[in-house]
Design a protein around this motif. Structure first.
Motif, mmCIF file in Angstrom:
data_model
loop_
_atom_site.group_PDB
_atom_site.id
_atom_site.type_symbol
_atom_site.label_atom_id
_atom_site.label_comp_id
_atom_site.label_asym_id
_atom_site.label_seq_id
_atom_site.Cartn_x
_atom_site.Cartn_y
_atom_site.Cartn_z
ATOM 1 N N CYS A 4 0.983 -1.298 0.082
ATOM 2 C CA CYS A 4 0.097 0.093 -0.060
ATOM 3 C C CYS A 4 0.745 1.266 0.017
ATOM 4 O O CYS A 4 1.416 1.310 1.017
ATOM 5 C CB CYS A 4 -0.817 -0.119 1.172
ATOM 6 S SG CYS A 4 -1.575 1.382 1.833
ATOM 7 N N ALA A 5 0.727 2.028 -1.028
ATOM 8 C CA ALA A 5 1.663 3.260 -1.173
ATOM 9 C C ALA A 5 1.237 4.089 -0.126
ATOM 10 O O ALA A 5 2.386 4.686 0.629
ATOM 11 C CB ALA A 5 1.515 3.930 -2.645
ATOM 12 N N PRO A 6 0.160 4.604 0.445
ATOM 13 C CA PRO A 6 0.050 5.458 1.392
ATOM 14 C C PRO A 6 0.792 4.988 2.669
ATOM 15 O O PRO A 6 1.087 5.842 3.653
ATOM 16 C CB PRO A 6 -1.406 5.660 1.515
ATOM 17 C CG PRO A 6 -2.050 5.283 0.323
ATOM 18 C CD PRO A 6 -1.035 4.306 -0.535
ATOM 19 N N CYS A 7 0.590 3.674 2.878
ATOM 20 C CA CYS A 7 0.948 2.999 4.033
ATOM 21 C C CYS A 7 2.343 3.142 4.268
ATOM 22 O O CYS A 7 3.283 3.504 5.320
ATOM 23 C CB CYS A 7 0.811 1.513 4.340
ATOM 24 S SG CYS A 7 -0.908 1.058 4.074
ATOM 25 N N ARG A 8 3.148 3.140 3.199
ATOM 26 C CA ARG A 8 4.689 3.339 3.145
ATOM 27 C C ARG A 8 5.089 4.822 3.427
ATOM 28 O O ARG A 8 6.319 4.781 3.803
ATOM 29 C CB ARG A 8 5.083 2.757 1.403
ATOM 30 C CG ARG A 8 4.732 1.256 1.333
ATOM 31 C CD ARG A 8 5.378 1.026 -0.203
ATOM 32 N NE ARG A 8 6.749 0.678 -0.017
ATOM 33 C CZ ARG A 8 7.488 -0.142 0.350
ATOM 34 N NH1 ARG A 8 6.852 -0.980 1.054
ATOM 35 N NH2 ARG A 8 8.790 -0.275 0.294
ATOM 36 N N VAL A 9 4.156 5.538 3.128
ATOM 37 C CA VAL A 9 4.505 7.074 3.535
ATOM 38 C C VAL A 9 4.426 7.226 5.048
ATOM 39 O O VAL A 9 4.954 7.696 5.671
ATOM 40 C CB VAL A 9 3.596 8.127 2.773
ATOM 41 C CG1 VAL A 9 4.034 9.476 3.292
ATOM 42 C CG2 VAL A 9 3.976 8.149 1.123
ATOM 43 N N GLU A 10 2.899 6.764 5.446
ATOM 44 C CA GLU A 10 2.687 6.909 6.783
ATOM 45 C C GLU A 10 3.465 6.141 7.859
ATOM 46 O O GLU A 10 3.620 6.679 9.250
ATOM 47 C CB GLU A 10 1.107 6.897 7.035
ATOM 48 C CG GLU A 10 0.515 5.651 7.122
ATOM 49 C CD GLU A 10 -0.897 5.495 7.058
ATOM 50 O OE1 GLU A 10 -1.429 6.599 7.110
ATOM 51 O OE2 GLU A 10 -1.467 4.522 7.279
ATOM 52 N N THR A 11 3.770 4.829 7.678
ATOM 53 C CA THR A 11 4.485 4.103 8.601
ATOM 54 C C THR A 11 5.508 4.771 9.128
ATOM 55 O O THR A 11 5.848 4.828 10.503
ATOM 56 C CB THR A 11 4.766 2.677 8.029
ATOM 57 O OG1 THR A 11 3.712 2.311 7.820
ATOM 58 C CG2 THR A 11 5.520 1.748 9.291
ATOM 59 N N PRO A 12 6.549 5.353 8.587
ATOM 60 C CA PRO A 12 7.735 6.188 9.277
ATOM 61 C C PRO A 12 7.467 7.036 10.004
ATOM 62 O O PRO A 12 7.738 7.611 11.391
ATOM 63 C CB PRO A 12 8.655 6.556 7.839
ATOM 64 C CG PRO A 12 8.265 5.657 6.885
ATOM 65 C CD PRO A 12 6.720 5.437 7.170
ATOM 66 N N GLU A 13 6.075 7.880 9.614
ATOM 67 C CA GLU A 13 5.615 8.911 10.427
ATOM 68 C C GLU A 13 5.024 8.483 11.481
ATOM 69 O O GLU A 13 5.234 9.100 12.921
ATOM 70 C CB GLU A 13 4.712 9.891 9.642
ATOM 71 C CG GLU A 13 5.728 10.701 8.311
ATOM 72 C CD GLU A 13 4.652 11.646 7.567
ATOM 73 O OE1 GLU A 13 3.421 11.564 8.014
ATOM 74 O OE2 GLU A 13 4.927 12.228 6.875
ATOM 75 N N PHE A 14 4.303 7.381 11.577
ATOM 76 C CA PHE A 14 3.775 6.532 12.939
ATOM 77 C C PHE A 14 4.855 6.481 13.714
ATOM 78 O O PHE A 14 4.811 6.423 15.014
ATOM 79 C CB PHE A 14 2.965 5.433 12.521
ATOM 80 C CG PHE A 14 1.661 5.747 11.763
ATOM 81 C CD1 PHE A 14 1.142 6.970 11.705
ATOM 82 C CD2 PHE A 14 0.837 4.668 11.463
ATOM 83 C CE1 PHE A 14 -0.063 7.475 11.047
ATOM 84 C CE2 PHE A 14 -0.445 4.978 10.839
ATOM 85 C CZ PHE A 14 -1.036 6.175 10.673
ATOM 86 N N GLN A 15 5.833 5.921 13.390
ATOM 87 C CA GLN A 15 7.147 5.432 14.044
ATOM 88 C C GLN A 15 7.851 6.589 14.770
ATOM 89 O O GLN A 15 7.900 6.679 16.112
ATOM 90 C CB GLN A 15 7.957 4.717 13.226
ATOM 91 C CG GLN A 15 9.481 4.571 14.057
ATOM 92 C CD GLN A 15 9.257 3.591 15.279
ATOM 93 O OE1 GLN A 15 8.349 2.861 15.473
ATOM 94 N NE2 GLN A 15 9.993 4.074 16.651
ATOM 95 N N ASP A 16 7.797 7.843 14.210
ATOM 96 C CA ASP A 16 8.399 8.958 14.765
ATOM 97 C C ASP A 16 7.360 9.342 16.042
ATOM 98 O O ASP A 16 7.778 9.340 16.966
ATOM 99 C CB ASP A 16 8.469 10.071 13.708
ATOM 100 C CG ASP A 16 9.463 9.900 12.717
ATOM 101 O OD1 ASP A 16 10.362 9.102 12.905
ATOM 102 O OD2 ASP A 16 9.315 10.631 11.867
#
Length: 116
Positions: free
Chosen positions: A9-21
């Motif tokens: 999932c392209a949007p997931c690949r963007v938001e996951t690092p932000e979620f980790q932060d």
């Protein structure tokens, strides 16, 4: 926070690092994150989580059964994020990518309500 995601999932690949932060910033205040990896390949998902250094737990749900158990919520839409308060009540539901700022805002509001 419960996030339904997939390595495909392209949007997931963007938001996951932000979620980790956000998780790294707030975990000491009692904020908990759980990823639910749906309709994915376990090796691809594991490699992705390692690549982005995601430290919060994520469970593997290859057939989307956990997502389907969330009746009344669009958890079968990926990505989807459900934010719960300390009492288990739904404080926010997001379909599609969630920005770091939006997630921080809702979690900060919940922390203020609980005195965190």
């Amino acid at each position: 926070m419960i996030n339904f995601w997939g390595s495909w999932c392209a949007p997931c690949r963007v938001e996951t690092p932000e979620f980790q932060d956000v998780y790294a910033e707030l975990r000491d205040e009692g904020v908990q994150f759980l990823g639910v990896d749906v309709k994915d390949d376990r090796q691809m998902a594991s490699a992705f989580m390692t690549k982005v250094d995601a430290e919060y737990p994520s469970m593997f749900d290859p057939r989307g059964e956990v997502a389907m158990a969330f009746r009344g919520f669009p958890a079968n839409v990926v990505p989807s994020t459900i934010v719960l308060d300390t009492e288990g009540r739904v404080a926010g539901v997001y379909t599609g990518a969630v920005t770091r700022e939006d997630l921080q805002s809702v979690l900060s509001s919940l922390l203020q309500e609980t005195g965190g």
